[in-house]
Design a protein around this motif. Structure first.
Motif, mmCIF file in Angstrom:
data_model
loop_
_atom_site.group_PDB
_atom_site.id
_atom_site.type_symbol
_atom_site.label_atom_id
_atom_site.label_comp_id
_atom_site.label_asym_id
_atom_site.label_seq_id
_atom_site.Cartn_x
_atom_site.Cartn_y
_atom_site.Cartn_z
ATOM 1 N N SER A 12 -2.828 32.641 -50.600
ATOM 2 C CA SER A 12 -3.276 33.880 -49.964
ATOM 3 C C SER A 12 -2.338 34.215 -48.813
ATOM 4 O O SER A 12 -1.597 33.359 -48.315
ATOM 5 C CB SER A 12 -4.696 33.722 -49.440
ATOM 6 O OG SER A 12 -4.712 32.853 -48.319
ATOM 7 N N ARG A 28 3.397 41.162 -44.557
ATOM 8 C CA ARG A 28 3.312 42.440 -45.278
ATOM 9 C C ARG A 28 4.541 43.301 -45.017
ATOM 10 O O ARG A 28 5.060 43.958 -45.921
ATOM 11 C CB ARG A 28 2.037 43.186 -44.876
ATOM 12 C CG ARG A 28 0.776 42.598 -45.469
ATOM 13 C CD ARG A 28 -0.427 43.499 -45.263
ATOM 14 N NE ARG A 28 -0.793 43.638 -43.863
ATOM 15 C CZ ARG A 28 -1.646 42.863 -43.204
ATOM 16 N NH1 ARG A 28 -2.234 41.870 -43.828
ATOM 17 N NH2 ARG A 28 -1.917 43.076 -41.934
ATOM 18 N N LYS A 40 1.531 38.902 -56.282
ATOM 19 C CA LYS A 40 0.568 39.487 -57.212
ATOM 20 C C LYS A 40 -0.555 40.091 -56.376
ATOM 21 O O LYS A 40 -0.880 39.595 -55.314
ATOM 22 C CB LYS A 40 -0.010 38.423 -58.133
ATOM 23 C CG LYS A 40 1.015 37.558 -58.829
ATOM 24 C CD LYS A 40 1.661 38.277 -59.959
ATOM 25 C CE LYS A 40 2.576 37.322 -60.716
ATOM 26 N NZ LYS A 40 3.914 37.764 -60.835
ATOM 27 N N LYS A 41 -1.150 41.172 -56.866
ATOM 28 C CA LYS A 41 -2.275 41.784 -56.167
ATOM 29 C C LYS A 41 -3.443 41.913 -57.137
ATOM 30 O O LYS A 41 -3.259 42.261 -58.300
ATOM 31 C CB LYS A 41 -1.898 43.170 -55.636
ATOM 32 C CG LYS A 41 -0.880 43.119 -54.517
ATOM 33 C CD LYS A 41 -0.602 44.496 -53.976
ATOM 34 C CE LYS A 41 0.495 44.437 -52.922
ATOM 35 N NZ LYS A 41 0.821 45.759 -52.413
ATOM 36 N N ASN A 42 -4.644 41.608 -56.623
ATOM 37 C CA ASN A 42 -5.826 41.787 -57.459
ATOM 38 C C ASN A 42 -6.352 43.215 -57.303
ATOM 39 O O ASN A 42 -5.730 44.037 -56.624
ATOM 40 C CB ASN A 42 -6.892 40.732 -57.139
ATOM 41 C CG ASN A 42 -7.454 40.854 -55.737
ATOM 42 O OD1 ASN A 42 -7.191 41.819 -55.020
ATOM 43 N ND2 ASN A 42 -8.221 39.863 -55.333
ATOM 44 N N GLY A 45 -6.637 44.540 -53.910
ATOM 45 C CA GLY A 45 -5.392 44.679 -53.175
ATOM 46 C C GLY A 45 -4.993 43.429 -52.415
ATOM 47 O O GLY A 45 -4.014 43.443 -51.667
ATOM 48 N N ASN A 46 -5.732 42.326 -52.598
ATOM 49 C CA ASN A 46 -5.375 41.073 -51.935
ATOM 50 C C ASN A 46 -4.078 40.528 -52.532
ATOM 51 O O ASN A 46 -3.896 40.532 -53.745
ATOM 52 C CB ASN A 46 -6.485 40.033 -52.101
ATOM 53 C CG ASN A 46 -7.770 40.457 -51.440
ATOM 54 O OD1 ASN A 46 -7.767 41.282 -50.531
ATOM 55 N ND2 ASN A 46 -8.880 39.900 -51.897
ATOM 56 N N ARG A 47 -3.204 40.049 -51.664
ATOM 57 C CA ARG A 47 -1.921 39.525 -52.101
ATOM 58 C C ARG A 47 -2.031 38.035 -52.392
ATOM 59 O O ARG A 47 -2.626 37.291 -51.631
ATOM 60 C CB ARG A 47 -0.881 39.748 -51.009
ATOM 61 C CG ARG A 47 -0.526 41.173 -50.793
ATOM 62 C CD ARG A 47 0.214 41.322 -49.460
ATOM 63 N NE ARG A 47 0.704 42.671 -49.273
ATOM 64 C CZ ARG A 47 -0.027 43.675 -48.821
ATOM 65 N NH1 ARG A 47 -1.288 43.493 -48.521
ATOM 66 N NH2 ARG A 47 0.509 44.879 -48.673
#
Length: 114
Positions: A12, A28, A40-42, A45-47
């Motif tokens: 994370s 960021r 990758k983003k879910n 929008g979490n990286r």
């Protein structure tokens, strides 16, 4: 700089920021400035950063924070110098050896005073 992260497929942004001892906003920002960082983003929008992203962040950190490069200079260095990754690995190994030697020196100093 030695990064203490467990072996995982994804990290994370909080874990990454803590490992580098920087704010998540800097991670960021670097993501926007350097196209080699592609987390990758879910759906929310979490990286989630891969070990490859961590390696790239380590190179950027080394150039910007340790060597004092500007962002443009770091971008150019990353595209023109293919040996940066090897250099960082070598620096990490040397720092480890230095730490071990300092521990040994301390233990020898303690034996001399006994």
């Amino acid at each position: 700089m030695k990064i203490n992260l467990p072996d995982k497929l994804y990290y994370s942004i909080g874990e990454v920021a803590k490992a580098f001892d920087v704010n998540t906003s800097l991670i960021r920002y670097w993501e926007q400035e350097f196209p080699i960082i592609k987390p990758k983003k879910n759906r929310k929008g979490n990286r989630y950063f891969t070990p490859e992203d961590i390696k790239n962040l380590q190179m950027i950190y080394h150039l910007v924070k340790e060597k004092g490069y500007t962002l443009d200079g770091a971008r150019v260095a990353l595209t023109t110098n293919s040996k940066i990754s090897e250099t960082i690995t070598l620096i990490d190994r040397l720092e480890f050896v230095k730490a071990e030697l300092l521990k040994l020196k301390e233990s020898l100093g303690e034996k001399d005073s006994e």
